[in-house]
Design an enzyme around this catalytic site. Structure first.
Site, short mmCIF file in Angstrom:
data_model
loop_
_atom_site.label_atom_id
_atom_site.label_comp_id
_atom_site.label_asym_id
_atom_site.label_seq_id
_atom_site.Cartn_x
_atom_site.Cartn_y
_atom_site.Cartn_z
N GLY A 195 35.61 53.21 36.63
CA GLY A 195 36.99 52.88 36.26
C GLY A 195 37.13 51.40 36.00
O GLY A 195 36.14 50.70 35.76
N ASN A 196 38.36 50.92 36.04
CA ASN A 196 38.58 49.48 35.89
C ASN A 196 39.86 49.09 36.64
O ASN A 196 40.53 49.95 37.20
CB ASN A 196 38.65 49.08 34.40
N ARG A 197 40.17 47.80 36.66
CA ARG A 197 41.21 47.31 37.56
C ARG A 197 42.63 47.38 37.01
O ARG A 197 43.57 46.95 37.67
CB ARG A 197 40.89 45.86 37.94
N SER A 198 42.81 47.91 35.82
CA SER A 198 44.17 47.91 35.27
C SER A 198 45.10 48.78 36.13
O SER A 198 44.77 49.91 36.47
CB SER A 198 44.14 48.45 33.84
N ALA A 261 43.87 50.50 29.59
CA ALA A 261 42.50 49.98 29.60
C ALA A 261 41.58 51.20 29.54
O ALA A 261 41.35 51.86 30.56
CB ALA A 261 42.27 49.16 30.86
#
Ligand code: CTP
Length: 392
Positions: A195-198, A261
């Site tokens: 995943g990512n931090r958005s 994102a």
């Protein structure tokens, strides 16, 4: 002009709600007052109906009317608790359950009641659901003494109502706007993901701003960490493939804003079970995902405005953002530097450069709601010029 439901609950500040109704009526809004039996101990329903110039006989179910905004002023600690837990034992609380648009509340309580952990927990619950709160402020209290718990002044509540209702002359009025927000998750196995931090905060602010301007908004949310705005339908899309499918299905909207994102890669062979730990190195092959913005950019535009984001780090970020706009055939690209700690991911603020064919405009660091307004100002400018089609 808008239709506004004004709920009044039982506190001495009910008298100030008269002024709020008067201000709303004077601004041209249709006001439907709802008064609890507790509030009637202070001000009679007839007073509110007279100020609203409303014959109460006109509607059998005033609490079920479709309205643009619901404001509860004053909101007692008791009604706050009911809202937090979904109780519906009078017109004001029934209306809150039936209403699916923006809700603004103006609490008024005794200082100790306001500070009580139960009240604060209830407040947290409603805020997490997207309810807007104005006040309370510090000052003289009805029971004597000073403290926090005094209802905001009618002028301040009115200003918040106007801000939530938005301008009546926006080009986005009645237009279909799709906003994607959040971070996609690509499964590795049954429990793990890439995943990512958005957090989705920027996209949620954009959806809220478009709604405020009268657009018919759909929010496509990928694992949002923040509450979506009231009154905006949310389509949940967890993976990049889900997001692609849902977004392309709505791609004929008037404006599409790709604030999500989207993961660029996904594990080639996700496992259906949970991989047990075995002390070995675990190598995961990642394969590229389709680019949703590019896919939209390749479609015939038909006057649609396409907005992308460019999350960049480093010195050449702005140049790369310009290339992204032309490469993906977007009308507008919002460049932000995701290396900075004070803006962007997980932060309430952002600082961006808006890049279109017509030129570039820097928007200084500001809360994401302000940045969202600047982005839609730019979108409206593009709509005004040539249907926004910059190229292709
Ligand atoms: N985007 C998309 N589909 C993807 C990846 C990104 O639609 N698979 C969109 C994003 O929503 C954003 C824009 O493309 O509006 C740019 O995303 P960004 O992550 O900045 O750029 P990428 O194209 O992914 O390139 P890179 O990661 O190399 O910077």
């Amino acid at each position: 002009m808008a239709r506004v439901l004004v709920g009044v609950t039982g506190g001495i500040a009910a008298y100030k709600a008269c002024e709020l109704v008067r201000l709303l009526v004077r601004a041209g809004h249709e006001v439907i007052p709802l008064v609890t039996p507790g509030a009637e101990r202070f001000v009679r329903a007839e007073t509110f109906n007279a100020l609203a110039r409303r014959n109460p006989e006109t509607s059998l179910y005033p609490h079920l009317e479709r309205v643009d905004l619901y404001v509860i002023s004053p909101l007692t600690a008791n009604t706050l608790a009911k809202l937090a837990h979904g109780l519906a034992d009078n017109l004001v609380t029934e209306a809150a359950l039936a209403h699916d648009g923006p809700l603004l509340v103006a609490p008024a309580t005794n200082t100790r009641m306001w500070r009580h952990p139960a009240t604060q927990a209830n407040l947290e619950l409603i805020v997490a659901r997207g309810v807007k709160v104005v006040g309370p402020s510090e000052g003289d209290l009805a029971e004597g003494g000073q403290g926090l718990g005094r209802m905001a002044e009618p002028e301040e509540i009115f200003a918040r109502c106007q801000a939530l209702l938005g301008p009546s002359n926006s080009l986005l009025q009645g237009r279909r706007v799709v906003v994607t927000a959040g971070a996609t998750r690509e499964p590795i196995d049954a429990v793990r993901f890439v995943g990512n931090r958005s957090s989705g905060r920027m996209g949620v602010a954009l959806a809220e701003e478009a709604r405020r301007r009268g657009a018919e908004v759909t929010l496509i949310g990928s694992n949002l960490a923040v509450a979506p705005p009231g009154g905006v339908p949310v389509v949940h899309a967890s993976t990049a493939a889900d997001l692609r499918r849902e977004t392309l299905a709505l791609g004929d909207a008037d404006v599409v804003v790709m604030a999500a994102a989207v993961g660029d890669y996904r594990p080639s062979e996700p496992r259906g079970d949970k991989r047990p730990k075995d002390g070995e190195v675990w190598r995961i092959d990642l394969q590229p995902n389709d680019d949703v913005l590019s896919a939209l950019g390749r479609q015939s535009a038909n006057g649609r405005i396409l907005v992308g984001f460019a999350a960049e780090t480093g010195e050449d970020g702005l140049a790369r953002a310009r290339t992204k706009r032309t490469g993906k055939n977007a009308d507008l690209v919002v460049y932000n530097d995701v290396a900075r700690k004070d803006i962007g991911f997980e932060s309430p603020d952002n600082e961006v450069v808006l890049i279109s064919e017509a030129g570039e405009r820097k928007v200084e660091k500001a809360p994401k709601a302000r940045i969202a307004a600047e982005i839609f100002d730019e979108v409206e400018r593009l709509m005004e010029t040539d249907g926004g089609r910059a190229s292709g």
